[in-house]
Design an enzyme around this catalytic site. Structure first.
Site, PDB file in Angstrom:
ATOM      1  N   HIS A 149      -6.116   4.988  -5.166  1.00 37.17           N
ATOM      2  CA  HIS A 149      -6.935   3.783  -5.046  1.00 37.17           C
ATOM      3  C   HIS A 149      -7.894   3.655  -6.234  1.00 37.17           C
ATOM      4  CE1 HIS A 149      -8.450   0.749  -1.837  1.00 37.17           C
ATOM      5  NE2 HIS A 149      -8.625   0.283  -3.056  1.00 37.17           N
ATOM      6  N   GLU A 184      -6.109   5.818   4.325  1.00 36.39           N
ATOM      7  CA  GLU A 184      -6.718   6.499   3.189  1.00 36.39           C
ATOM      8  C   GLU A 184      -7.914   7.321   3.650  1.00 36.39           C
ATOM      9  OE1 GLU A 184      -7.664   3.595   0.201  1.00 36.39           O
ATOM     10  OE2 GLU A 184      -5.557   3.089  -0.177  1.00 36.39           O
TER      11      GLU A 184
END
Length: 529
Positions: free
Chosen positions: A279, A261
């Site tokens: 997220h 990420e």
């Protein structure tokens, strides 16, 4: 009187700042900018961060007065807890701040996947009216499989029950009776994969859980299954999921977390049946506010020298100097115990013998439980929540002390009874002026071995040639032995090999060794953080 200085290095909710009130001198800086952060730390008593500020050894060294680091969130990836502990700095976080938000986002992704919400929304806003294309499925009478029944998993179960689903779960560290109280039936991983219409992940990310749902697992699920992951990226193998979606072996997925990420270009995005979010599990105003107020309260307690419920590296309040060195040892014993047991015991005794027993050693019980449950549950394990984790799992815990210790000045033992009646035990001590950590007993076998990062234990029938076989197999797989000890009950009886090695032993190698030497049991233990 000089007020304690609290440095807020990232955005903190107004409610969090209000908790600090007028009792502290509150300063602010840009924690992501090292040129600003390091000088600002020179005279601060407390540091509050989120995720952008790296609180590493350099930052801690730049703050000689620092007493507490507070992370306004759940994880501690950006805080060097070991360096903080060595410097005597308490580390706290907000372990329950986002659990409701994460559970609700899980339910949102389950529903979005079931009813094609995102896809239909995009099509309609593009001028397309496609009712038949986006026909979905109901949750009613479907089977939902929950991987991990920690706090978030439990909240998800509670929220899904009104939908009329059947709840099953895989959690090897939870007693079936406790799951039944929640209306959940515990099953094996394969049973869950084969039975579930929806699968949702709520496990901690560890060496054991990375890739837990991979190619093999995605070949035994129903082709109508939908998977949701709001836990940690990498637990579901993204390449395996891609193949399963492409081949029609999985009907859909809701993904909030990714192996790397930020992730803005994933092969999974090409599928219309994948709902993806960046997220967002903890991204609610309420979660952010809870995180701010929780850490602000912890900072107030820490700077007042009071008990801190969310401390992750030390117990709040006074701990005797003679007891402090035993904390990391006892936590390691707990971790070794769980690795040897392979499950959470029904009962645990933490036995403290020797001179140290004259002190208040209740913190050692907490340290043992912290070790027992570390890596087992999704939530951060602290000295405060460890007893609650034991209670939730129906584990009976007892602290036993005695001044008598025939062989060692002090010795600490973690001993437990498993569900099938077997007893597992591991004992350790701190030896000599340098307080060297040693494991001195495992399941009744005497030894003296340092608990290094990588250990292994094999129990077998005592006979010639075993040491050579173990060494040969490890050598074939490139695993270097640092030390080896053999202990036995009687000549020709049962024996135990204890190993320290330079690198982790793959599980398949452990199984191969156990098979070739006819071991009653073989376990590897990894103590690295």
């Amino acid at each position: 009187m000089t007020k304690p200085v609290v440095l807020v290095a990232e955005e903190l909710s107004e409610a969090g700042l209000a908790v600090l009130g007028a009792d502290f001198e509150v300063r602010q800086t840009d924690g992501a900018d090292r040129s600003q952060l390091l000088p600002a730390l020179a005279d601060v008593d407390a540091l509050i961060v989120r995720s952008a500020t790296q609180v590493d050894a350099e930052a801690i060294a730049a703050a000689p007065k620092l007493r507490v680091v507070a992370r306004a969130g759940v994880g501690l990836d950006n805080v060097d807890v070991e360096a903080a502990t060595k410097a005597g700095v308490m580390v706290v976080n907000a372990p329950t701040s986002n659990i409701t938000s994460a559970a609700e986002h899980t339910v949102a992704l389950i529903l979005a996947s079931a009813r094609n919400v995102a896809q239909a929304h995009t099509a309609l806003k593009s001028g397309e009216w496609k009712r038949s294309k986006y026909t979905g499925v109901e949750l009613d009478e479907k089977v939902v499989g929950i991987l991990g029944l920690g706090k978030i998993g439990q909240l998800v179960a509670q929220r899904l029950q009104p939908f009329g689903v059947e709840l099953i779960a895989y959690d090897p560290y939870l007693q079936p009776a406790r799951a039944a109280q929640m209306g959940v039936r515990l099953v094996s991983l394969d049973e869950l994969l084969q039975q579930a219409d929806f699968i949702t992940v709520h496990l901690p990310k560890s060496k054991e859980t990375v890739g837990l749902i991979g190619d093999r697992e995605l070949h035994i699920v129903k082709p109508t299954v939908r998977l949701v992951n709001v836990a940690r990226g990498g637990i579901i193998d993204e390449n395996a999921l891609y193949s399963a979606l492409k081949e029609g072996r999985v009907a859909g997925a809701g993904i909030d977390v990714f192996a790397k990420e930020p992730c803005t270009d994933s092969p999974l995005f090409e599928f219309d049946q994948v709902v993806a979010t960046p997220h967002l599990g903890a991204s609610t105003h309420e979660a952010q506010e809870k995180a701010g107020t929780q850490v602000a309260r912890s900072v107030k307690l820490a700077l007042a020298g009071e008990f801190v419920p969310d401390a992750v590296n030390v117990q709040g309040g006074a701990v005797a100097e003679d007891v402090k060195p035993g904390l990391p040892l006892t936590e390691k014993l707990g971790r070794i115990f769980t690795a040897l047991a392979g499950e959470v015991a029904t009962s645990l005794d933490i036995e403290v013998r020797g001179e140290i027993s004259a002190q208040d050693v209740r913190v050692l019980e907490l340290a043992a439980l912290k070790g027992v449950f570390s890596g087992v549950v999704e939530d951060a394990v602290t000295y405060v929540n460890a007893p609650l984790l034991a209670k939730d799992r129906g584990v009976v815990v007892e602290l036993v002390t005695s001044a008598e210790s025939p062989d060692w000045r002090n010795v600490i033992t973690v001993r437990g009874v498993l569900a099938d009646g077997r007893t597992v035990s591991v004992s350790g001590t701190l030896s000599g002026p340098r307080q060297i950590t040693k494991i001195v007993e495992v399941n009744g076998y005497a030894m003296e071995i340092e608990p290094t990062e990588h250990l292994a234990f094999f129990t077998y029938a005592d006979r010639p040639g075993i040491v050579g076989t173990v060494g040969r197999l490890l050598g074939e797989h490139g695993v270097n032995i640092a030390s080896m000890q053999v202990s036995r009950d009687v000549k020709g009886g049962k024996a135990l090999i204890a190993l320290t090695v330079d690198t982790a032993i793959p599980s398949e190698v452990v199984e191969q060794i156990a098979g070739e030497i006819g071991a009653d049991s073989g376990r590897s233990v990894d103590l690295e953080d």
